[in-house]
Design a protein around this motif. Structure first.
Motif, PDB file in Angstrom:
ATOM      1  N   LEU A  28       0.877  -1.291  -0.152  1.00  0.00           N
ATOM      2  CA  LEU A  28      -0.076   0.100   0.064  1.00  0.00           C
ATOM      3  C   LEU A  28       0.936   1.109  -0.009  1.00  0.00           C
ATOM      4  O   LEU A  28       0.471   2.304   0.393  1.00  0.00           O
ATOM      5  CB  LEU A  28      -1.086   0.002   1.466  1.00  0.00           C
ATOM      6  N   ASP A  29       1.952   1.151  -0.682  1.00  0.00           N
ATOM      7  CA  ASP A  29       3.065   2.180  -0.661  1.00  0.00           C
ATOM      8  C   ASP A  29       3.373   2.614   0.756  1.00  0.00           C
ATOM      9  O   ASP A  29       3.543   3.799   1.273  1.00  0.00           O
ATOM     10  CB  ASP A  29       2.371   3.610  -1.502  1.00  0.00           C
ATOM     11  N   TYR A  31       6.038   3.335   2.528  1.00  0.00           N
ATOM     12  CA  TYR A  31       7.199   4.010   2.813  1.00  0.00           C
ATOM     13  C   TYR A  31       6.986   4.942   3.883  1.00  0.00           C
ATOM     14  O   TYR A  31       6.493   6.004   4.006  1.00  0.00           O
ATOM     15  CB  TYR A  31       7.799   4.669   1.628  1.00  0.00           C
ATOM     16  N   GLU A  32       7.532   4.757   5.028  1.00  0.00           N
ATOM     17  CA  GLU A  32       7.354   5.439   6.240  1.00  0.00           C
ATOM     18  C   GLU A  32       8.258   6.537   6.807  1.00  0.00           C
ATOM     19  O   GLU A  32       9.319   6.325   6.247  1.00  0.00           O
ATOM     20  CB  GLU A  32       7.046   4.397   7.591  1.00  0.00           C
ATOM     21  N   GLU A  53      -3.976  12.492  10.960  1.00  0.00           N
ATOM     22  CA  GLU A  53      -2.600  12.194  10.043  1.00  0.00           C
ATOM     23  C   GLU A  53      -3.521  10.850   9.381  1.00  0.00           C
ATOM     24  O   GLU A  53      -3.909   9.578   9.923  1.00  0.00           O
ATOM     25  CB  GLU A  53      -1.619  11.305  10.861  1.00  0.00           C
ATOM     26  N   PRO A  54      -4.128  10.912   7.928  1.00  0.00           N
ATOM     27  CA  PRO A  54      -4.977  10.041   7.386  1.00  0.00           C
ATOM     28  C   PRO A  54      -4.367   8.634   6.882  1.00  0.00           C
ATOM     29  O   PRO A  54      -5.069   8.082   6.120  1.00  0.00           O
ATOM     30  CB  PRO A  54      -5.695  10.828   6.673  1.00  0.00           C
ATOM     31  N   CYS A  56      -1.352   6.729   8.226  1.00  0.00           N
ATOM     32  CA  CYS A  56      -0.501   6.718   9.402  1.00  0.00           C
ATOM     33  C   CYS A  56       0.405   5.523   9.348  1.00  0.00           C
ATOM     34  O   CYS A  56       1.459   5.686  10.210  1.00  0.00           O
ATOM     35  CB  CYS A  56      -1.182   7.146  10.665  1.00  0.00           C
ATOM     36  N   GLY A  57       0.115   4.578   8.454  1.00  0.00           N
ATOM     37  CA  GLY A  57       0.790   3.284   8.530  1.00  0.00           C
ATOM     38  C   GLY A  57       1.029   2.697  10.057  1.00  0.00           C
ATOM     39  O   GLY A  57       0.056   3.127  10.753  1.00  0.00           O
ATOM     40  N   ARG A  60       4.776   6.021  12.477  1.00  0.00           N
ATOM     41  CA  ARG A  60       6.002   6.752  12.684  1.00  0.00           C
ATOM     42  C   ARG A  60       5.988   8.039  12.439  1.00  0.00           C
ATOM     43  O   ARG A  60       6.360   8.805  13.315  1.00  0.00           O
ATOM     44  CB  ARG A  60       6.745   6.180  11.647  1.00  0.00           C
ATOM     45  N   LEU A  61       4.954   8.769  11.535  1.00  0.00           N
ATOM     46  CA  LEU A  61       4.881  10.329  11.506  1.00  0.00           C
ATOM     47  C   LEU A  61       4.191  10.662  12.779  1.00  0.00           C
ATOM     48  O   LEU A  61       4.406  11.745  13.337  1.00  0.00           O
ATOM     49  CB  LEU A  61       4.397  10.674  10.127  1.00  0.00           C
ATOM     50  N   LYS A  80      -5.253   0.368   6.538  1.00  0.00           N
ATOM     51  CA  LYS A  80      -5.031  -0.959   6.821  1.00  0.00           C
ATOM     52  C   LYS A  80      -5.664  -1.157   8.189  1.00  0.00           C
ATOM     53  O   LYS A  80      -5.873  -1.896   8.618  1.00  0.00           O
ATOM     54  CB  LYS A  80      -3.470  -1.300   7.309  1.00  0.00           C
ATOM     55  N   ASP A  84     -10.447   4.142   4.692  1.00  0.00           N
ATOM     56  CA  ASP A  84      -9.939   4.482   3.266  1.00  0.00           C
ATOM     57  C   ASP A  84     -10.216   5.930   3.366  1.00  0.00           C
ATOM     58  O   ASP A  84     -11.198   6.459   2.883  1.00  0.00           O
ATOM     59  CB  ASP A  84     -10.877   3.559   2.276  1.00  0.00           C
ATOM     60  N   THR A  98       0.239  14.619   6.618  1.00  0.00           N
ATOM     61  CA  THR A  98       0.544  13.016   6.297  1.00  0.00           C
ATOM     62  C   THR A  98       1.808  13.305   5.433  1.00  0.00           C
ATOM     63  O   THR A  98       2.115  14.241   4.434  1.00  0.00           O
ATOM     64  CB  THR A  98      -0.361  12.567   5.893  1.00  0.00           C
ATOM     65  N   ASN A  99       2.290  12.126   5.201  1.00  0.00           N
ATOM     66  CA  ASN A  99       3.111  11.691   3.751  1.00  0.00           C
ATOM     67  C   ASN A  99       2.355  10.669   3.376  1.00  0.00           C
ATOM     68  O   ASN A  99       2.142   9.683   3.633  1.00  0.00           O
ATOM     69  CB  ASN A  99       4.347  11.224   4.478  1.00  0.00           C
ATOM     70  N   PRO A 100       1.741  10.930   2.243  1.00  0.00           N
ATOM     71  CA  PRO A 100       0.494  10.119   1.733  1.00  0.00           C
ATOM     72  C   PRO A 100       1.323   9.169   0.698  1.00  0.00           C
ATOM     73  O   PRO A 100       2.251   9.168   0.140  1.00  0.00           O
ATOM     74  CB  PRO A 100      -0.166  11.385   0.614  1.00  0.00           C
ATOM     75  N   ARG A 103       1.501   6.101  -5.532  1.00  0.00           N
ATOM     76  CA  ARG A 103       0.812   5.430  -6.736  1.00  0.00           C
ATOM     77  C   ARG A 103      -0.347   5.809  -7.268  1.00  0.00           C
ATOM     78  O   ARG A 103      -1.266   6.155  -6.423  1.00  0.00           O
ATOM     79  CB  ARG A 103       0.822   4.000  -6.343  1.00  0.00           C
TER      80      ARG A 103
HETATM   81  C1  LIG Z   1       4.023   6.582   2.364  1.00  0.00           C
HETATM   82  S1  LIG Z   1       3.372   5.629   3.385  1.00  0.00           S
HETATM   83  C2  LIG Z   1       3.173   6.795   4.700  1.00  0.00           C
HETATM   84  C3  LIG Z   1       2.937   6.341   6.065  1.00  0.00           C
HETATM   85  C4  LIG Z   1       3.054   7.399   7.304  1.00  0.00           C
HETATM   86  N1  LIG Z   1       2.053   8.637   6.923  1.00  0.00           N
HETATM   87  C5  LIG Z   1       4.362   7.682   7.546  1.00  0.00           C
HETATM   88  O1  LIG Z   1       4.636   8.966   7.077  1.00  0.00           O
HETATM   89  O2  LIG Z   1       5.213   7.165   8.363  1.00  0.00           O
HETATM   90  C6  LIG Z   1       1.448   5.649   3.053  1.00  0.00           C
HETATM   91  C7  LIG Z   1       0.585   5.056   3.934  1.00  0.00           C
HETATM   92  O3  LIG Z   1      -0.672   5.238   3.181  1.00  0.00           O
HETATM   93  C8  LIG Z   1      -1.668   4.040   3.570  1.00  0.00           C
HETATM   94  N2  LIG Z   1      -2.444   4.156   2.467  1.00  0.00           N
HETATM   95  C9  LIG Z   1      -2.659   3.635   1.193  1.00  0.00           C
HETATM   96  N3  LIG Z   1      -3.831   4.002   0.728  1.00  0.00           N
HETATM   97  C10 LIG Z   1      -4.629   4.607   1.588  1.00  0.00           C
HETATM   98  C11 LIG Z   1      -6.061   4.993   1.583  1.00  0.00           C
HETATM   99  N4  LIG Z   1      -6.645   4.796   0.597  1.00  0.00           N
HETATM  100  N5  LIG Z   1      -6.658   5.441   2.561  1.00  0.00           N
HETATM  101  C12 LIG Z   1      -5.784   5.549   3.903  1.00  0.00           C
HETATM  102  N6  LIG Z   1      -4.345   5.072   3.845  1.00  0.00           N
HETATM  103  C13 LIG Z   1      -4.005   4.692   2.677  1.00  0.00           C
HETATM  104  C14 LIG Z   1      -0.753   3.017   3.268  1.00  0.00           C
HETATM  105  O4  LIG Z   1      -1.303   1.840   4.225  1.00  0.00           O
HETATM  106  C15 LIG Z   1       0.690   3.520   3.999  1.00  0.00           C
HETATM  107  O5  LIG Z   1       0.634   3.277   5.674  1.00  0.00           O
END
Ligand SMILES: C[S@@+](CC[C@H](N)C(=O)[O-])C[C@H]1O[C@@H](n2cnc3c(N)ncnc32)[C@H](O)[C@@H]1O
Length: 210
Positions: A28-29, A31-32, A53-54, A56-57, A60-61, A80, A84, A98-100, A103
């Motif tokens: 799910l992308d 990358y934390e 933080e929508p 948040c994985g 970490r952030l 997760k 969504d 957030t760091n969204p 992809r």
């Molecule tokens: C690039 S990571 C960043 C994680 C966290 N924000 C951080 O900075 O450590 C992207 C996060 O987006 C979540 N994600 C992907 N699609 C999503 C969606 N439609 N709604 C909410 N979260 C989603 C993933 O599960 C993943 O944890």
């Protein structure tokens, strides 16, 4: 800046269009974000209220933001854990940071969605290329420009998932893009400030650019 923006103004505020289809790139992308990026944000950005933080994985952030903004309530959600964000319609009476995921155009979608939902400020950790793009410029930057861009003049080594190591082969450049609260976004009476964050102590030069 304001005059130019008004000439090009296409709509009153950024609007998220239809959510993109979610593909399969690295699960799910996930990358934390390394912890120091919360502190880099806090050098220049002051929250206006509670933070969502929508994406948040593993949090970490969220942890970094708690350290950076003591006393501010921070709520983390993620697809997760059944949230969504592309489907969210409820506004948030505070800031969204957030760091969204990237992809399938999700970074743009998360940004416009956050500008639609947040009554407070919005801060997004995005690739520096986000500044460019004629479509994005017409639909976002000339309509609802960021009020602050914090340039991170070094490689950010994101963690590969909750338990993974930092990815040292990272070759994109990043910045924090920050927007003011809804009232200011709607008035549009502000310019864009650029700040450079200092280099962080634990960043090595392996993939740095100068
Ligand atoms: C690039 S990571 C960043 C994680 C966290 N924000 C951080 O900075 O450590 C992207 C996060 O987006 C979540 N994600 C992907 N699609 C999503 C969606 N439609 N709604 C909410 N979260 C989603 C993933 O599960 C993943 O944890």
């Amino acid at each position: 800046m304001t005059g130019t923006r008004n000439r090009w103004k296409l709509m009153s505020t950024a609007r998220a269009e239809k959510p993109p289809e979610q593909g399969k790139r690295r699960k799910l992308d996930d990358y934390e974000t390394p912890p120091h990026e919360g502190l880099q944000l806090a050098r220049f950005f002051k929250p206006s209220g509670n933070i969502l933080e929508p994406a948040c994985g593993s949090g970490r952030l969220v942890g970094a933001l708690k350290e950076a903004f003591p006393g501010v309530r921070i709520t983390g959600t993620d697809i997760k854990t059944g949230h969504d964000y592309t489907k969210r319609t409820k506004t948030w009476a505070g800031d969204i940071i957030t760091n969204p995921p990237y992809r399938d155009g999700l970074a743009d979608f998360f940004t416009t969605k956050s500008l639609e939902l947040a009554d407070g400020k919005v801060a997004m950790l995005l690739q520096s290329g986000f500044m460019w793009g004629s479509g994005r410029c017409d639909s976002l930057h000339l309509v609802t420009p960021p009020e602050l861009i914090i340039v991170l003049p070094y490689r950010v080594y994101f963690f590969e998932g909750p338990k993974g190591k930092p990815i040292k082969s990272q070759y994109f450049n990043h910045a924090w893009y920050c927007w003011p609260d809804r009232a200011a976004r709607e008035r549009g009476d502000y310019g864009t400030r650029v700040e450079w964050a200092p280099k962080i102590a634990d960043n090595d030069d392996e993939n740095d650019f100068g």
